[in-house]
Write an enzyme that holds these catalytic residues in place. Sequence first.
Site, PDB file in Angstrom:
ATOM      1  N   ARG A 116       0.876  -1.189   0.000  1.00 14.48           N
ATOM      2  CA  ARG A 116       0.000   0.000   0.000  1.00 14.48           C
ATOM      3  C   ARG A 116       0.899   1.221   0.000  1.00 14.48           C
ATOM      4  O   ARG A 116       1.739   1.372   0.898  1.00 14.48           O
ATOM      5  CB  ARG A 116      -0.911   0.022   1.231  1.00 14.48           C
ATOM      6  CG  ARG A 116      -1.598   1.378   1.431  1.00 14.48           C
ATOM      7  CD  ARG A 116      -2.653   1.393   2.491  1.00 14.48           C
ATOM      8  NE  ARG A 116      -3.855   0.697   2.045  1.00 14.48           N
ATOM      9  CZ  ARG A 116      -5.048   0.793   2.634  1.00 14.48           C
ATOM     10  NH1 ARG A 116      -5.210   1.570   3.690  1.00 14.48           N
ATOM     11  NH2 ARG A 116      -6.075   0.129   2.165  1.00 14.48           N
ATOM     12  N   HIS A 143      -7.428   0.769  -6.310  1.00 14.32           N
ATOM     13  CA  HIS A 143      -7.675  -0.001  -5.078  1.00 14.32           C
ATOM     14  C   HIS A 143      -8.352  -1.326  -5.486  1.00 14.32           C
ATOM     15  O   HIS A 143      -9.523  -1.565  -5.180  1.00 14.32           O
ATOM     16  CB  HIS A 143      -8.556   0.817  -4.137  1.00 14.32           C
ATOM     17  CG  HIS A 143      -8.573   0.334  -2.713  1.00 14.32           C
ATOM     18  ND1 HIS A 143      -7.778  -0.702  -2.263  1.00 14.32           N
ATOM     19  CD2 HIS A 143      -9.294   0.741  -1.638  1.00 14.32           C
ATOM     20  CE1 HIS A 143      -8.014  -0.896  -0.972  1.00 14.32           C
ATOM     21  NE2 HIS A 143      -8.929  -0.044  -0.569  1.00 14.32           N
ATOM     22  N   GLN A 146     -10.204  -3.896  -3.055  1.00 17.77           N
ATOM     23  CA  GLN A 146     -11.504  -3.385  -2.595  1.00 17.77           C
ATOM     24  C   GLN A 146     -12.608  -3.801  -3.566  1.00 17.77           C
ATOM     25  O   GLN A 146     -13.724  -4.151  -3.167  1.00 17.77           O
ATOM     26  CB  GLN A 146     -11.439  -1.848  -2.506  1.00 17.77           C
ATOM     27  CG  GLN A 146     -12.717  -1.188  -2.054  1.00 17.77           C
ATOM     28  CD  GLN A 146     -13.025  -1.436  -0.589  1.00 17.77           C
ATOM     29  OE1 GLN A 146     -12.168  -1.261   0.261  1.00 17.77           O
ATOM     30  NE2 GLN A 146     -14.249  -1.861  -0.284  1.00 17.77           N
ATOM     31  N   ASP A 239     -17.044   7.575  -1.093  1.00 19.73           N
ATOM     32  CA  ASP A 239     -15.750   7.437  -0.414  1.00 19.73           C
ATOM     33  C   ASP A 239     -15.390   8.829   0.107  1.00 19.73           C
ATOM     34  O   ASP A 239     -16.032   9.827  -0.258  1.00 19.73           O
ATOM     35  CB  ASP A 239     -14.718   6.905  -1.438  1.00 19.73           C
ATOM     36  CG  ASP A 239     -13.347   6.622  -0.832  1.00 19.73           C
ATOM     37  OD1 ASP A 239     -13.224   6.580   0.406  1.00 19.73           O
ATOM     38  OD2 ASP A 239     -12.378   6.444  -1.618  1.00 19.73           O
ATOM     39  N   CYS A 281     -16.354   2.190   1.003  1.00 23.47           N
ATOM     40  CA  CYS A 281     -15.209   1.304   1.291  1.00 23.47           C
ATOM     41  C   CYS A 281     -14.731   1.427   2.730  1.00 23.47           C
ATOM     42  O   CYS A 281     -14.068   0.528   3.231  1.00 23.47           O
ATOM     43  CB  CYS A 281     -14.073   1.591   0.320  1.00 23.47           C
ATOM     44  SG  CYS A 281     -13.581   3.324   0.307  1.00 23.47           S
ATOM     45  N   ARG A 326     -13.815  -8.052   2.550  1.00 22.44           N
ATOM     46  CA  ARG A 326     -12.393  -7.826   2.253  1.00 22.44           C
ATOM     47  C   ARG A 326     -11.593  -9.064   2.636  1.00 22.44           C
ATOM     48  O   ARG A 326     -10.669  -9.469   1.940  1.00 22.44           O
ATOM     49  CB  ARG A 326     -11.849  -6.606   3.022  1.00 22.44           C
ATOM     50  CG  ARG A 326     -12.517  -5.268   2.758  1.00 22.44           C
ATOM     51  CD  ARG A 326     -12.381  -4.792   1.331  1.00 22.44           C
ATOM     52  NE  ARG A 326     -11.020  -4.787   0.853  1.00 22.44           N
ATOM     53  CZ  ARG A 326     -10.075  -3.900   1.198  1.00 22.44           C
ATOM     54  NH1 ARG A 326     -10.361  -2.897   2.001  1.00 22.44           N
ATOM     55  NH2 ARG A 326      -8.838  -3.979   0.712  1.00 22.44           N
TER      56      ARG A 326
HETATM   57  N1   CP Z   1     -11.261   0.196   2.654  1.00 23.98           N
HETATM   58  C1   CP Z   1      -9.986   0.128   3.050  1.00 23.98           C
HETATM   59  O1   CP Z   1      -9.057  -0.098   2.267  1.00 23.98           O
HETATM   60  O2   CP Z   1      -9.820   0.294   4.383  1.00 23.98           O
HETATM   61  P1   CP Z   1      -8.429   0.419   5.146  1.00 23.98           P
HETATM   62  O3   CP Z   1      -7.815   1.748   4.742  1.00 23.98           O
HETATM   63  O4   CP Z   1      -8.787   0.374   6.595  1.00 23.98           O
HETATM   64  O5   CP Z   1      -7.542  -0.720   4.747  1.00 23.98           O
HETATM   65  N1  NVA Z   2      -9.834   7.005  -1.257  1.00 23.74           N
HETATM   66  C1  NVA Z   2      -9.483   6.541   0.062  1.00 23.74           C
HETATM   67  C2  NVA Z   2      -9.732   5.077   0.203  1.00 23.74           C
HETATM   68  C3  NVA Z   2      -9.479   4.544   1.577  1.00 23.74           C
HETATM   69  C4  NVA Z   2      -9.734   3.080   1.679  1.00 23.74           C
HETATM   70  C5  NVA Z   2      -8.032   6.865   0.344  1.00 23.74           C
HETATM   71  O1  NVA Z   2      -7.185   6.632  -0.516  1.00 23.74           O
HETATM   72  O2  NVA Z   2      -7.742   7.373   1.446  1.00 23.74           O
END
Ligand code: CP
Ligand code: NVA
Length: 345
Positions: A116, A143, A146, A239, A281, A326
Amino acid sequence: MKLLPDPEMMRQLRGRSLLAPDDLTKAEFLFLVHLAKDLRAAKRENREVQLLSGRNIALIFEKVSTRTRSAFEVGAHDQGAHVTYFGPGDSHLGFGESAKDAARVLGRMFDGIEHRGFRHDVVATLAQYAGVPVWNGLSDSWHPTQMLADVLTMKDHVDKKVSELTVCFLGDTQNNTAQSLLVTGALLGMDVRLIGPASRAPEESVRHRAHRLAALSGGSVSVSDDTGLVRGADILYTDVWVSMGETTDKWQERITQMIPYQINKALVVATNNPAVKVMHCLPALHDVATELGRQMHAAYGVTALEITDDVFESPASLVFDQAENRLHTIKALMVATVTNPCVSS
Ligand code: CP
Ligand code: NVA
């Protein structure tokens, strides 16, 4: 050992990385969703078979996480694998060591690598040089894990084929989740509509990519600033308005731009679909129970941002099923892509 469903598909996916949703074909995507459903049933019925015993998985998080980290850790543990977690700042990656070098080191020790991070080219470089599957646990652009959970959740709750679904995303249509939903919907033949301010429309290249996929799948994609497009939606999805890695000084401008796209009761009614479902999400700013929520309230007088609390807590909301899924989908991804003696030819 019980043979997994469709060994041919398992062989096809073995060793593969997942950087963006359309790294998978429609058949592969739906196979992983189906495998996740099977793994979910097996876990619930206490008959899960461990297919990753002795495997080692690296989890690299340059941004924080609750769901994605938990899903990889619990999924790996359920399947008998061991994980090594590198939190933000825990490894040399990005500061003293290039992605290309880190990939060649980690690939000699681990059977799969989750990453990530920020710029998408970092995870792409890891995948190019690691020699083992690399899974994008979220980049600034995409993502994909997700999306696997989201499609499983849609299939669970809407009694239609995926190609018959109308899915509307509202808010920051340029972020990683929105762009992923556009491309996923296009891949799977959905009618997917991204609705938000024109200044935050998805990248041109992403729109073209989605149009190309939709032409092949028979789906349709649209990007608009008109909330009237929610009429007929099966799913409303949103989101956060400022994503991880963006500077906090963006909030004021984003609130002004995005407030017409908040998912609230009026917007739900505007779908004209009493069975419409709502997805997010997570994490979500739907009340003032968080430090960030309280800061937004103090600075801008708002008690909810992208989704109001009444809708978030309503029976239409699928957000916690989505979060649980997830786990099952990330587990399916690891099981299918990590080399496994149980499915070796
Ligand atoms: N939706 C999602 O990716 O959540 P986290 O940031 O908690 O991993
Ligand atoms: N768009 C958000 C998604 C979090 C799961 C971010 O990148 O922070």
